[in-house]
Scaffold this active site. Structure first.
Site, PDB file in Angstrom:
ATOM      1  CB  CYS B 280       9.049  -0.259   0.713  1.00  0.00           C
ATOM      2  SG  CYS B 280       9.316   1.308  -0.119  1.00  0.00           S
ATOM      3  NE  ARG B 309      10.535   3.633  -9.153  1.00  0.00           N
ATOM      4  CZ  ARG B 309      10.715   4.476  -8.165  1.00  0.00           C
ATOM      5  NH1 ARG B 309      10.740   5.773  -8.403  1.00  0.00           N
ATOM      6  NH2 ARG B 309      10.863   4.043  -6.927  1.00  0.00           N
ATOM      7  CD  GLN B 327      14.788   4.385  -4.899  1.00  0.00           C
ATOM      8  OE1 GLN B 327      14.388   3.308  -4.499  1.00  0.00           O
ATOM      9  NE2 GLN B 327      14.024   5.461  -4.932  1.00  0.00           N
ATOM     10  CG  ASP B 329      15.322   2.765  -0.384  1.00  0.00           C
ATOM     11  OD1 ASP B 329      14.935   3.627   0.414  1.00  0.00           O
ATOM     12  OD2 ASP B 329      14.553   2.100  -1.095  1.00  0.00           O
ATOM     13  CG  HIS B 331      12.844   1.029   4.213  1.00  0.00           C
ATOM     14  ND1 HIS B 331      13.571   0.823   3.072  1.00  0.00           N
ATOM     15  CD2 HIS B 331      11.623   1.457   3.798  1.00  0.00           C
ATOM     16  CE1 HIS B 331      12.818   1.105   2.016  1.00  0.00           C
ATOM     17  NE2 HIS B 331      11.635   1.488   2.417  1.00  0.00           N
ATOM     18  CE  LYS B 415       7.311  12.641  -0.234  1.00  0.00           C
ATOM     19  NZ  LYS B 415       6.556  12.417  -1.467  1.00  0.00           N
ATOM     20  CG  HIS B 461       9.629   4.848   3.318  1.00  0.00           C
ATOM     21  ND1 HIS B 461       9.632   3.659   2.629  1.00  0.00           N
ATOM     22  CD2 HIS B 461       8.434   4.909   3.938  1.00  0.00           C
ATOM     23  CE1 HIS B 461       8.475   3.041   2.829  1.00  0.00           C
ATOM     24  NE2 HIS B 461       7.724   3.782   3.613  1.00  0.00           N
TER      25      HIS B 461
END
Lengths: 587, 587
Positions: B280, B309, B327, B329, B331, B415, B461
């Protein structure tokens, strides 16, 4: 007589002499100036001065003219030896020269000075033209000023450095100036911003470019080109993580020897982890997890994956020198008898890639072992001998230019480096092929030969582009941002004449969905919209108005070749498909 | 009467009672055994024992039978309160129970014991069936033994834990046992090894899988599927580096709050660098480098990129729990009035992806704000209200199952979490859609609205697969390694009957170059070669012999459906193309 002397004097001597003439001219115009040093550099020379009061770049022309007068005066350069004591007396008003004299006499070196006619004398080891008339007064130019600390140390005074260019002829100078001008226009950092390709963000860090959508698409096109080329040729992808325990680099030996590694991530309850600065150890370990038979070889593993090297921030530049570099890496595991055919396949692929990306001019440095120094090298001498012979023959057969560097091979194997010339004539080192008889040994790699015996494979490292980022930098400058159709992030700009043609523009876009097309929706005049698309160097611009709606066509113009006129969609598609397939640059 | 009692007793009570019966059975068979504790766990129960001499798994059946006798004896469970002193007397031969009594009486808790008929008494808080007849004697099973330290501490004695499964009915037990058996066969760690997909290497580190070529191809197919799906829907790729200065995470707030971050790489002459644990902040910064108009929105940025992580090594498992997670991912930066249509587009894409990957069963957790706790949430209340209403309506319209979690929204936005059921009925959390009104504020993101005023965009997201690695783990288990044709790393195994058919096999491979085909060159019998291809779960096997050469055909058999017989290449190609296009699993 003069002409032959011009040919005898090397360009280095001309440049060195011009540095002295610059100092002489400065002293004439600004007599109280203190002199630093004035060496020869690439394409010219510089001289460092401490002026009584600052000068401006506008003053350079007057200095140039003064230098031309000195050239025309036909002054002789003459050397003379002298004792430190005499030298100190001679340069008593020049503190920086006294500094040098002190240093040189401490080293007990003989001191020499050079006179230019009887108007200027400098402390100097020599290397000059005999007479200033050997210098073409039109083939040099003072270009710019810069600040430079005396002897490069911040503790010393800041001097003013005057840079000059110098060549043998006026034409060479002009060509160089044109090239510099063109290079500035093509600077990938400038174009990267203008074309929305990439950016570097302070809070994230230097040398870590982020790519905007257009740059990300360009990256992918380039990387996928290599991936497809590889897989067509029997290479297979693997995937490796970007971090590892330090243990891996203990085995490979990099932990002690490789100094561009980022410092470790220190964990409380586990060993230190490192960002990978190269991929070889990961590839070796993956090979090692499974038994291999001679039937499996050659195994051609590839990965397009990012490495991290902590380069000094001062050395970073746009995309060409970064800290996160994505390599089109490959390691071929093969039997010694497969080396020749594997390298031949690599040469095929490299040749193909250069052709497809539009690079026609390149040469190869072949680094081989030094026969007088055989103990320096590890591995089977027969493998060395045969592979070095193969490298030379394979390159020669293709008629590619090469230079052989005897003794330049690494201790673990001979090597090929490909040096590419871009459209401005600048050289870039790109592809590498390197034999390795060391890592297979350190990692104890094996395969079972036809007789059932364990053997050690040879590893061949290879990269075609080297790094995606650096290659993109070169590519942007080579094409000046005007990419051939197959590489253009946006291939087609669709420009509706007015708002009422927007629906038709959308219809065009959807019918051209096999291409990368964008609709220009700005609230601007038609002319401005076309100009904007041209500034973005989008290859094809389609103007859509009443007539085009009526005829179900588009008015086509090319970024470089201009208006192509009204075209039916099907014939336009055919034309574009052909251009993409042939990877031509319709410029 | 008995039947209704069975329904009244919860499964928990049955499992708890079975634990006691196990202890009673053990004491009967091995009277000198010391008892630990016996709690209820998922799907059953366990009990810890210190046996006078070790027992084996073969002894479990005798214990089971003993338990069945006790069940049939119709024993009552009855509780009783007593003082610590009395309890100590009662359990004087049981050191571990005395340990517990000491602890419980220190806490001044009332002590209770439970009798099972008059044959067994345990220290216990209760929660049992009234009579053992309520337990179906065929619906439980003792499964295995394991070592376990008393109270989980290495300083204490090691006890023997006996595990049991228990359900309401025999059928439920059998279904569970079948599922466990099937899950073992489908374990992605086991299949990952057998099918040559991935490996984990000690010297590199736990949670950091490396992918062999077949796994790397599978990864790419999955990732490229998402990339294509996204770009067809107007999403655009960006590229971001994997490291950053800590400064970025100061702005985002992650540096203080996010605890799975790898420790910093500490440099002498620069700020600390970090591996990114999420994307992000990089996305926010890229948005921020350029001015944006309402005309540019929505901006749908995507990147398939790896995050790091530091999960505890004990929690890592194959591909489903890793330290390097890639990911898919995205946005979306949009105006508040675009939220609904953007989420609708996301739902389209998620639904499409699940269908194409063969997942039919899923439900959605909708996490919304708590209306009684409005001060908890940042951002415009109108945006909250409208977007929460939109989330609910959009899901309901599609007829997708959902649960609404009131008060489960993050402080920065509502969410959606998608929970997928695999073929074994296990649930996996996969896709996420999350509104964010916090990061745009922290990063001071802006766009200019139609009136020329600066506004703050909303960020959405979204991930479809979540992480490539985890999704691959799920996918491998869902298909048991027998991937549908479009995902199979090797789609076709070409098996020459003997060495003299090898050339024809190569010809077949080259004619089938649009597919992923491999020639089986092993020095084995035809039967063995076919079996090996089946073990590798390769969808199509083409046998090539004299007859096929003559007819320019192949003898086709499918991994699951068996022999399809002699086929001309063109009709085979048509069949395969169709199967790939439809993403069907011809099982």
């Amino acid at each position: 007589m003069l002409t032959s002397q011009v040919f005898m004097s090397s360009l280095e001597e001309i440049r060195h002499s011009l540095a002295h003439l610059l100092a002489a001219a400065v002293l004439k115009k600004y007599p109280k100036t203190k002199l630093g040093i004035g060496p020869v550099i690439e394409n010219g020379f510089y001289y460092d001065f401490q002026f009584p009061k600052p000068i401006a770049e506008a003053d350079l022309e007057r200095l140039e003219n003064e230098m031309r007068s000195l050239i025309k005066a036909g002054l002789d350069f003459k050397g003379e030896k002298l004792t430190p004591l005499k030298a100190k007396k001679m340069f008593k008003g020049q503190p920086f020269k006294l500094d040098l004299i002190k240093e040189f006499s401490k080293d007990k070196k003989p001191l020499t000075i050079y006179h230019t006619g009887d108007i200027f004398t400098d402390l100097c080891r020599g290397g000059h033209v005999k007479n200033t008339k050997e210098i073409n007064p039109e083939s040099f130019k003072l270009t710019h000023l810069a600040g430079a600390y005396w002897r490069g140390s911040e503790k010393n005074p800041m001097l003013t450095r005057i840079y000059g260019l110098a060549f043998n002829t006026k034409q060479e100078l002009e060509e160089h100036l044109k090239m510099v001008e063109e290079a500035k226009k093509r600077d990938h950092r400038k174009l990267g911003k203008e074309l929305g390709l990439f950016t570097i963000i302070d809070e994230i860090g230097p040398g870590l470019p982020l790519f905007y959508p257009k740059g990300a698409i360009l990256r992918r096109l380039v990387e996928n080109y290599i991936i497809e080329l590889q897989e067509k040729n029997g290479y297979v992808p693997i995937w490796i993580p970007h971090i590892t325990k330090g243990e891996l680099y203990k085995i490979s030996g990099h932990l002690d020897k490789y100094d561009a590694m980022y410092p470790p991530m220190k964990l409380k309850d586990e060993a230190d982890y490192y960002l990978k600065p190269m991929n070889c150890p990961h590839f070796m370990m993956l090979y090692k997890t499974e038994p291999h038979s001679y039937r499996d070889l050659p195994l051609r593993y590839t990965a397009t994956t990012t490495n991290y090297r902590y380069e000094k921030s001062g050395e970073l530049s746009g995309l060409t020198r970064v800290r996160a570099l994505t390599q089109d890496d490959c390691h071929v595991f093969c039997a010694p008898e497969q080396i020749e055919s594997e390298i031949n396949l690599m040469l095929d692929m490299i040749g193909q890639a250069y052709q497809d990306f539009g690079f026609k001019d390149f040469w190869i440095r072949i680094s081989v072992s030094d026969p007088k120094n055989k103990e320096k090298y590890i591995g089977n001498p027969k493998v060395w001998q045969e592979s070095e012979a193969a490298l030379k023959t394979l390159i020669a057969k293709r008629g590619w230019r090469s230079e052989i560097g005897v003794g330049e091979a690494a201790f673990y194997g001979p090597k090929l480096d490909f040096i590419l010339k871009d459209v401005l004539g600048r050289e870039w080192q790109l592809s590498t092929i390197q034999l390795d008889m060391n890592l297979p040994k350190r990692f104890e790699l094996e395969y079972t030969d036809a007789a059932g015996k364990k053997q050690q494979p040879v590893v061949i490292h290879r990269a075609i582009l080297g790094s995606t980022e650096r290659f993109l930098g070169i590519l942007i400058e080579h094409f000046g941002g005007a990419f051939p159709l197959w590489l253009a992030p946006v291939q087609i700009a669709i420009v509706p004449i007015s708002e009422k043609h927007l629906d038709y523009a959308k219809k065009l876009k959807s019918e051209l969905s096999e291409f990368r097309a964008e609709i220009s929706e700005e609230n601007e005049t038609l002319g401005k919209k076309i100009r904007n698309a041209q500034l973005q160097k989008i290859p094809y611009i389609l103007v859509a108005g009443d007539k085009e709606i009526e005829q179900n066509s588009a008015n086509v113009r090319h970024y470089k070749t201009g208006v192509l006129g009204n075209m039916k969609l099907e014939s336009l598609k055919e034309k574009l498909r052909e251009e993409i397939k042939n990877r031509t640059n319709s410029s």
